[in-house]
Motif scaffolding. Sequence first.
Motif, short mmCIF file in Angstrom:
data_model
loop_
_atom_site.label_atom_id
_atom_site.label_comp_id
_atom_site.label_asym_id
_atom_site.label_seq_id
_atom_site.Cartn_x
_atom_site.Cartn_y
_atom_site.Cartn_z
N GLY A 268 0.79 -1.23 0.00
CA GLY A 268 0.00 0.00 0.00
C GLY A 268 0.82 1.27 0.00
N ILE A 269 2.12 1.15 -0.27
CA ILE A 269 3.00 2.32 -0.33
C ILE A 269 2.76 3.06 -1.65
CG2 ILE A 269 5.39 3.13 -0.23
CD1 ILE A 269 4.45 1.71 2.31
N THR A 270 2.70 4.38 -1.59
CA THR A 270 2.61 5.19 -2.80
C THR A 270 3.99 5.27 -3.45
OG1 THR A 270 0.80 6.53 -1.92
CG2 THR A 270 2.06 7.46 -3.76
N VAL A 271 4.08 4.82 -4.69
CA VAL A 271 5.36 4.84 -5.41
C VAL A 271 5.24 5.79 -6.60
CG1 VAL A 271 7.02 3.50 -6.77
CG2 VAL A 271 5.97 2.49 -4.72
N ARG A 272 6.11 6.81 -6.62
CA ARG A 272 6.14 7.78 -7.71
C ARG A 272 7.51 7.73 -8.39
NH1 ARG A 272 4.47 13.60 -5.66
NH2 ARG A 272 6.35 13.28 -4.42
N LEU A 292 8.36 -0.54 -16.15
CA LEU A 292 7.30 0.45 -15.94
C LEU A 292 5.92 -0.17 -16.15
CD1 LEU A 292 8.84 3.62 -17.64
CD2 LEU A 292 8.78 3.03 -15.21
N ARG A 293 5.79 -1.04 -17.15
CA ARG A 293 4.49 -1.69 -17.39
C ARG A 293 4.01 -2.43 -16.14
NH1 ARG A 293 6.71 -2.79 -22.52
NH2 ARG A 293 5.59 -1.73 -24.18
N LYS A 294 4.90 -3.21 -15.56
CA LYS A 294 4.52 -4.03 -14.41
C LYS A 294 4.19 -3.16 -13.20
CE LYS A 294 7.19 -8.02 -15.99
NZ LYS A 294 8.32 -8.97 -15.70
N TYR A 301 2.75 5.49 -9.88
CA TYR A 301 2.60 6.71 -10.66
C TYR A 301 3.92 6.98 -11.38
CZ TYR A 301 -1.46 7.48 -7.62
OH TYR A 301 -2.64 7.35 -6.94
N VAL A 302 3.85 7.12 -12.70
CA VAL A 302 5.05 7.40 -13.48
C VAL A 302 4.86 8.73 -14.19
CG1 VAL A 302 6.58 6.62 -15.34
CG2 VAL A 302 5.50 4.94 -13.82
N TYR A 303 5.80 9.64 -13.97
CA TYR A 303 5.72 10.98 -14.55
C TYR A 303 6.90 11.20 -15.50
CZ TYR A 303 2.51 11.73 -10.65
OH TYR A 303 1.48 11.63 -9.76
N GLN A 304 6.59 11.72 -16.69
CA GLN A 304 7.62 12.05 -17.67
C GLN A 304 7.80 13.56 -17.71
OE1 GLN A 304 5.95 9.90 -21.15
NE2 GLN A 304 7.83 8.69 -21.09
N LYS A 365 4.07 14.89 -17.30
CA LYS A 365 2.79 14.27 -17.65
C LYS A 365 2.78 12.83 -17.12
CE LYS A 365 4.10 12.28 -22.14
NZ LYS A 365 3.71 12.08 -23.55
N ARG A 366 1.58 12.36 -16.74
CA ARG A 366 1.44 10.98 -16.28
C ARG A 366 1.58 10.03 -17.47
NH1 ARG A 366 -2.26 9.72 -12.04
NH2 ARG A 366 -2.15 7.58 -12.81
N LEU A 367 2.41 9.02 -17.30
CA LEU A 367 2.53 7.95 -18.29
C LEU A 367 1.50 6.89 -17.95
CD1 LEU A 367 4.13 6.70 -20.70
CD2 LEU A 367 5.59 5.60 -18.98
#
Length: 393
Positions: A268-272, A292-294, A301-304, A365-367
């Motif tokens: 339940g950890i938020t991962v950015r 990143l897909r997995k 959350y993945v940000y570019q 932007k969010r990927l």
Amino acid sequence: MIILLVIFLWLYIDFTLGRKSHMKKLERTTLPMRKSDMDMFTDGPALFKDLFSELRNAQKHIHILFYIVKDDKISEEFLSILKGKAKEGVEVRLLLDWAGSFPVKSKTIKELKSSGIKFSFAHVPKPPFLFYSFQARNHRKITVIDGTIGFSGGFNIGKEYINQDKKLTPWRDYHLKFQGEGVHDLQREFLADWYKATKTDLLANCIYFPELRAGKYRHQFSAYKGAYLEENFSSLIRKAKQSITIGTPYFIPSKRLFKDLSHALERGITVRLLIPCVTDHILVKEASYLYLRKLLKQGAYVYQYLNGFYHAKAIMIDNEIADVGTANFDKRSLFLNYEINCFIYDKDFIQKVQTIVDTDIRNSKRLTLKELNRLDPFRTFKEMLARTVASFL
């Protein structure tokens, strides 16, 4: 085909034996907790204005290690300052990684030496393990001035770092300036690298270690020589109770770190993750997509980053620990390069880092998983190719 197989076999044996030889000689060191006054730079022109000013004010000795110095105007200005200080009688030692600073010409090196600068390349490839020694580079960036002022972080010396490269402008990076106890550790690591390159041992010379007062912010340096970084990053991730934020230009984690991040999401950890949108090296972007897909499927959350090129290296854990340094979150930094990172434990400075990272996320932007799964045969081909060389990107 036979020739290619022989070459591949030689590279494999060279790398494997070279790695084993390296690990046998490796000694693990732990640097002490320190207190220093610290500033953080995110803009190249501002950093180099301050750095060059401090260099010009040097009175006794200047010790500098960079991974990259180029053959361009900003590099010429940098080297000109060093030559001027050497002619004034200031001791100047300049250590550059052989591969990263390959553009530095032999004529330039002769000029540096003739002006009185003590110069050397670090990590020059040598037998018996030529391929391994070429891959294991010194990726550290260390500047120590008069033993009292230190700099370390992600910036090198070149036009892209001052926003003069059309593709990569503006360049976003994190670099720290230190005044206080921590400067001793930067000095010690520089002199250890200097000894490795030149066999000149200056570590016991007290003139390079003046008495320093304690500063405001509590921190600890960790220096890596192609090992133990994975273990430290793993420990950080497993300590997280609420959030993990990772900023890196290259996201190619080891199996252990990928599992750690996956388990963190399960807890339940938020991962950015904050990564570049544009890239400065071939295939590094495609090498990250598998991971990143997995992680996206698990809720990461993945940000570019959109406002130029993002080259910073930072990890934030629960707003309680901030790591800023030279190490990328990739296999080359984990298992090959010499790196140096600063772990910060002061809440005020951690908040400063957090504010900078949050600003960079807002400029991103969010990927999405949908975007990564969109049919693209050429990207798929590049991903397959990237996986075969991911350890060396």
